[in-house]
Design a protein around this motif. Structure first.
Motif, PDB file in Angstrom:
ATOM      1  N   ASN A 133       0.812  -1.220   0.000  1.00  0.00           N
ATOM      2  CA  ASN A 133       0.000   0.000   0.000  1.00  0.00           C
ATOM      3  C   ASN A 133       0.849   1.275   0.000  1.00  0.00           C
ATOM      4  O   ASN A 133       0.327   2.355  -0.260  1.00  0.00           O
ATOM      5  CB  ASN A 133      -0.963  -0.008   1.187  1.00  0.00           C
ATOM      6  CG  ASN A 133      -2.184  -0.865   0.886  1.00  0.00           C
ATOM      7  OD1 ASN A 133      -2.509  -1.103  -0.272  1.00  0.00           O
ATOM      8  ND2 ASN A 133      -2.859  -1.336   1.923  1.00  0.00           N
ATOM      9  N   TYR A 235     -10.705   2.820   0.303  1.00  0.00           N
ATOM     10  CA  TYR A 235     -10.062   3.807  -0.574  1.00  0.00           C
ATOM     11  C   TYR A 235     -11.055   4.842  -1.095  1.00  0.00           C
ATOM     12  O   TYR A 235     -11.090   5.156  -2.290  1.00  0.00           O
ATOM     13  CB  TYR A 235      -9.310   3.106  -1.728  1.00  0.00           C
ATOM     14  CG  TYR A 235      -8.286   2.142  -1.172  1.00  0.00           C
ATOM     15  CD1 TYR A 235      -7.101   2.624  -0.621  1.00  0.00           C
ATOM     16  CD2 TYR A 235      -8.546   0.774  -1.113  1.00  0.00           C
ATOM     17  CE1 TYR A 235      -6.184   1.757  -0.039  1.00  0.00           C
ATOM     18  CE2 TYR A 235      -7.634  -0.094  -0.532  1.00  0.00           C
ATOM     19  CZ  TYR A 235      -6.466   0.404   0.000  1.00  0.00           C
ATOM     20  OH  TYR A 235      -5.567  -0.446   0.577  1.00  0.00           O
ATOM     21  N   GLN A 241      -9.732   0.379  -6.852  1.00  0.00           N
ATOM     22  CA  GLN A 241      -8.713  -0.637  -6.543  1.00  0.00           C
ATOM     23  C   GLN A 241      -8.462  -1.506  -7.768  1.00  0.00           C
ATOM     24  O   GLN A 241      -9.401  -1.869  -8.465  1.00  0.00           O
ATOM     25  CB  GLN A 241      -9.178  -1.580  -5.431  1.00  0.00           C
ATOM     26  CG  GLN A 241      -9.461  -0.963  -4.119  1.00  0.00           C
ATOM     27  CD  GLN A 241     -10.919  -0.657  -3.922  1.00  0.00           C
ATOM     28  OE1 GLN A 241     -11.547  -0.021  -4.766  1.00  0.00           O
ATOM     29  NE2 GLN A 241     -11.468  -1.074  -2.803  1.00  0.00           N
ATOM     30  N   LEU A 310      -6.056  -3.965  -0.255  1.00  0.00           N
ATOM     31  CA  LEU A 310      -4.915  -3.495  -1.055  1.00  0.00           C
ATOM     32  C   LEU A 310      -5.410  -2.522  -2.112  1.00  0.00           C
ATOM     33  O   LEU A 310      -6.438  -2.758  -2.735  1.00  0.00           O
ATOM     34  CB  LEU A 310      -4.236  -4.669  -1.772  1.00  0.00           C
ATOM     35  CG  LEU A 310      -3.546  -5.725  -0.916  1.00  0.00           C
ATOM     36  CD1 LEU A 310      -2.973  -6.813  -1.816  1.00  0.00           C
ATOM     37  CD2 LEU A 310      -2.458  -5.120  -0.058  1.00  0.00           C
ATOM     38  N   ARG A 311      -4.625  -1.450  -2.296  1.00  0.00           N
ATOM     39  CA  ARG A 311      -5.031  -0.470  -3.316  1.00  0.00           C
ATOM     40  C   ARG A 311      -4.788  -1.054  -4.718  1.00  0.00           C
ATOM     41  O   ARG A 311      -5.653  -1.008  -5.579  1.00  0.00           O
ATOM     42  CB  ARG A 311      -4.235   0.820  -3.131  1.00  0.00           C
ATOM     43  CG  ARG A 311      -4.643   1.917  -4.102  1.00  0.00           C
ATOM     44  CD  ARG A 311      -3.805   3.168  -3.951  1.00  0.00           C
ATOM     45  NE  ARG A 311      -4.003   3.824  -2.687  1.00  0.00           N
ATOM     46  CZ  ARG A 311      -3.132   3.815  -1.680  1.00  0.00           C
ATOM     47  NH1 ARG A 311      -1.990   3.190  -1.808  1.00  0.00           N
ATOM     48  NH2 ARG A 311      -3.395   4.440  -0.546  1.00  0.00           N
TER      49      ARG A 311
END
Ligand SMILES: NC(=O)c1ccc[n+]([C@@H]2O[C@H](COP(=O)([O-])OP(=O)(O)OC[C@H]3O[C@@H](n4cnc5c(N)ncnc54)[C@H](O)[C@@H]3O)[C@@H](O)[C@H]2O)c1
Length: 355
Positions: A133, A235, A241, A310-311
Motif C-alpha cells: 500500500n 479507498y 482498486q 490493497l489499493r
C-alpha cells in the motif's frame, strides 16, 4: 506411462478445473480429487468430477490418517486451503492455520513418502500489506495506477515480482501460506523433494463459488446476473482498486507444463497472475458486467478501508515467461464473459450458492 496425480482441494474451484483439464488431456492417468467439502458449493463439483472418471475421495488434509486411503501417487498438487484473506482477522484463525499450515505439512509428508512431485498453490498475499500500500501510485478517472519509478525493490509499472520484500504483516492467510512455502523449500533443499511454488494473484473463471470475501469476479458477475446490490469498500469507496485476473484455463496450462518439466523448475518460486494486460479496477469490472448482462445494479460506496485491503496488486510475470515460456491468453472481457455464460447455463443449481 500412466501416472497417479493427487489434487488436494480437488472439489474446489481451481482443483476441479485442474482435475478435469488433466483427465481430458491425459485419459490414461489416474486423477484423484481429495477434499473435505468445507467450501460451500464444492459439493456441486463432485458430479462433474465423476462424469470425467476422476476419483473423488472425501478427506481432510488436517488429518494424516485420511491420506491412507489414497495409495501411491507420482505428483501432488496442493489446492486445498481456506483461501479468504478476511478469515482469521478478528477471529476464526484456528481452521485457517490448521488447514493452510499444518494441513500443507501433511501434504508434504505424504508427497515425501511417495517421492511425488509437489506443486504448491501459494498466493500473492504473502507480500506484506503496508509495503504494497506504500507503493507510489497515481489516480486516473477509473483506477489507481502504479507509477514506473518505485523505491521498493521488485515493483514497477510492470507489477510486483519475486524480489519484493517480505517484511511486515500480511494477514493470517498470507502468513500461513508463506510459512508453508518455507517448509516446501526445506523439503526441496534438504530432502530432495521436487517442488515448485506458484504465488497466484486473482484467479477467475467458471465454477468459482464467489463470495464476499473470496472470488471477486464470480461474485461481481453473479450479482449483476441476479440484479443484487454490491459495495465498493475502501479507498474512498470509488471502486478504483486494481488487480490482475487470470483465467483458470491459463493456470491449467501452467500447471500442465510444470508437471512435465519438474527437473527444469525444481525449487523455483513464481509470481503468477494475468499481469498488467489483465488489470481491472472494480469500477471497470462493473462496466464489463453491465455490458455482458445488460443489467445495472446499485453499488454502495463504503469509504473506510479494511485492514487487509490493497489499493493495487498485480503480478510481474516476467520470470514465468522467461523460464517456462508461459503467458496468460485470456483478456478481462473474455474472463467475464466465460463466467457469465457459466452462471447463465447453470443458474438453477448455482442460485442457492451465488445469489
Ligand atoms: N482463487 C484464487 O483467486 C486464488 C488466488 C491465490 C491462491 N489461491 C490458492 O489456490 C488454492 C485453491 O483455491 P480455490 O480458489 O480453488 O479455493 P476453493 O475454496 O474453491 O477450493 C479449496 C478447496 O479446498 C477444500 N478444503 C478446505 N479445507 C480443507 C481441508 N482441511 N482438507 C481438505 N480440503 C479442504 C475446500 O472444500 C475447497 O473445495 C488455495 O490454496 C488458494 O489459497 C487461489
Amino acid at each position: 506411462m500412466s501416472k497417479r496425480i493427487l489434487i488436494t482441494g480437488g472439489a474446489g474451484f481451481i482443483g476441479s478445473n485442474l482435475a478435469i483439464g488433466l483427465k481430458e488431456k491425459y485419459p490414461a492417468h489416474d486423477i484423484i480429487a481429495f477434499d473435505n467439502l468445507k467450501r460451500r458449493g464444492s459439493e456441486l463439483n463432485i458430479s462433474r468430477l465423476l462424469q470425467h472418471q476422476i476419483i473423488f475421495l472425501h478427506g481432510d488434509i488436517r488429518c494424516k490418517e485420511d491420506f491412507e486411503q489414497i495409495g501411491h501417487i507420482d505428483s501432488l498438487i496442493d489446492a486445498s486451503a481456506e483461501p479468504s484473506v478476511l478469515k482469521g482477522i478478528g477471529k476464526e484463525t484456528e481452521y485457517l492455520i490448521n488447514t493452510n499450515l499444518f494441513g500443507t505439512v501433511n501434504c508434504l509428508y505424504f508427497a515425501d513418502k511417495h517421492t511425488a512431485n509437489f506443486i504448491f498453490l501459494s498466493t500473492s498475499r504473502i507480500y506484506p500489506i503496508k509495503m504494497l500500500n506504500n507503493l507510489e501510485f497515481s489516480e486516473a478517472e477509473n483506477r489507481f495506477e502504479l507509477v514506473d519509478k518505485q523505491i521498493t525493490k521488485g515493483a514497477s509499472k510492470k507489477g510486483v515480482d519475486e524480489h519484493f520484500p517480505l517484511d511486515g504483516s500480511r494477514s493470517f492467510y498470507g502468513t500461513t501460506k508463506l510459512a508453508a512455502e518455507l517448509l516446501v523449500n526445506e523439503y526441496s533443499e534438504l530432502l530432495g523433494l521436487k517442488t515448485v511454488i506458484n504465488r497466484c494473484g486473482v484467479i477467475a473463471g467458471p465454477w468459482q463459488m464467489g463470495k464476499i470475501d473470496q472470488g471477486i469476479v464470480a461474485l461481481w458477475v453473479a450479482k449483476h446476473f441476479w440484479k443484487q446490490p454490491l459495495s465498493y469498500i475502501g479507498y474512498g469507496g470509488k471502486g478504483k482498486q486494481v488487480r490482475d485476473i487470470l483465467h483458470v484455463q491459463d493456470l491449467f496450462n501452467l500447471v500442465d507444463y510444470q508437471l512435465h518439466n519438474m527437473d527444469k523448475i525444481n525449487g523455483e518460486i513464481f509470481n503468477i497472475g494475468g499481469g498488467l494486460q489483465t488489470t481491472v479496477s472494480l469500477k471497470e469490472l462493473t462496466q464489463h458486467c453491465e455490458e455482458i448482462s445488460g443489467n445495472k445494479i446499485k453499488i454502495d460506496k463504503v469509504a473506510e478501508t479494511r485492514v487487509a485491503d490493497l489499493r493495487i496488486y498485480y503480478s510481474d510475470n516476467e520470470k514465468a515467461k522467461r523460464v517456462m515460456n508461459w503467458e496468460p491468453t485470456f483478456s478481462v472481457k473474455n474472463i467475464v464473459a466465460d463466467t457469465f455464460h457459466w452462471i447463465k447455463e447453470n443458474h438453477t443449481s448455482l442460485e442457492n450458492i451465488l445469489k
